[in-house]
Design an enzyme around this catalytic site. Structure first.
Site, PDB file in Angstrom:
ATOM      1  CG  ASP A   1      -1.762  -1.200   0.845  1.00  0.00           C
ATOM      2  OD1 ASP A   1      -2.493  -1.366  -0.135  1.00  0.00           O
ATOM      3  OD2 ASP A   1      -2.112  -1.465   2.124  1.00  0.00           O
TER       4      ASP A   1
ATOM      5  CG  ASP B   1      -6.057  -1.912  -1.696  1.00  0.00           C
ATOM      6  OD1 ASP B   1      -6.238  -3.560  -1.036  1.00  0.00           O
ATOM      7  OD2 ASP B   1      -5.555  -1.040  -0.732  1.00  0.00           O
TER       8      ASP B   1
END
Length: 176
Positions: free
Chosen positions: A127, A146
């Site tokens: 991330d 995501d």
């Protein structure tokens, strides 16, 4: 004895396009994660007053829930990929599937695949996008995959609502 297998003709010539779209999103996701991994190891980079890029190796799911349950999340990822691939394959028998439904399937498949690649190859999901500004804004760090899953889920809900309204209007127009 010779058995003849009939293959029913496809009603939708472009049913496989969502697989192409998903592959493109996965490629973009993996490229951005590669650059995040290479460029952000020395620390975060502030892009705008409210946006920074920072490396995070997330062993959990969205919002870092289920930290350390990599095996379970890997299984869930494979399950999502199988389900959404099956749904896309079924589109070959749908003459004109709604664009929002195709987009939903494409994006959710891509997001699941992008994050699964990370889990299998690295044991965590990379991330790197972080919206933060003072005490008022501190959104969990996320990635392209995501975003694809979230946007895909919104498309799926909108497609379902629009289809529901369409069926309601068709029922109202039916003279029976």
């Amino acid at each position: 004895m010779l058995h003849i297998v009939r293959i029913s003709p496809s009603l939708n010539d472009r049913w496989w396009w969502p697989f192409i779209g998903a592959a493109a999103v996965v490629a973009f996701d993996q490229v951005t994660k590669y650059f995040a991994t290479v460029q952000l190891m020395d620390g975060p980079v502030d892009v705008l007053p409210f946006l920074s890029f920072r490396y995070l190796c997330n062993t959990g799911a969205a919002f870092s829930i289920l930290q350390g349950f990599t095996s379970f999340l890997t299984f869930v990822g494979f399950t999502f990929i199988a389900f959404f691939s099956w749904e896309i394959w079924r589109l070959r028998r749908t003459p004109n599937p709604p664009f929002l439904f195709e987009a939903a399937l494409t994006l959710i498949l891509a997001g699941a695949a992008g994050n699964l690649i990370d889990r299998v190859s690295q044991g965590c999901v990379v991330d790197f996008v972080h919206f933060v500004h003072g005490q008022w804004l501190n959104f969990p760090i996320f990635n392209v995959a995501d975003s694809a899953v979230c946007i895909g889920a919104v498309c799926w809900i909108l497609a379902a609502l629009l289809n529901r309204e369409k069926r309601g209007a068709e029922a109202a127009d039916d003279p029976d």
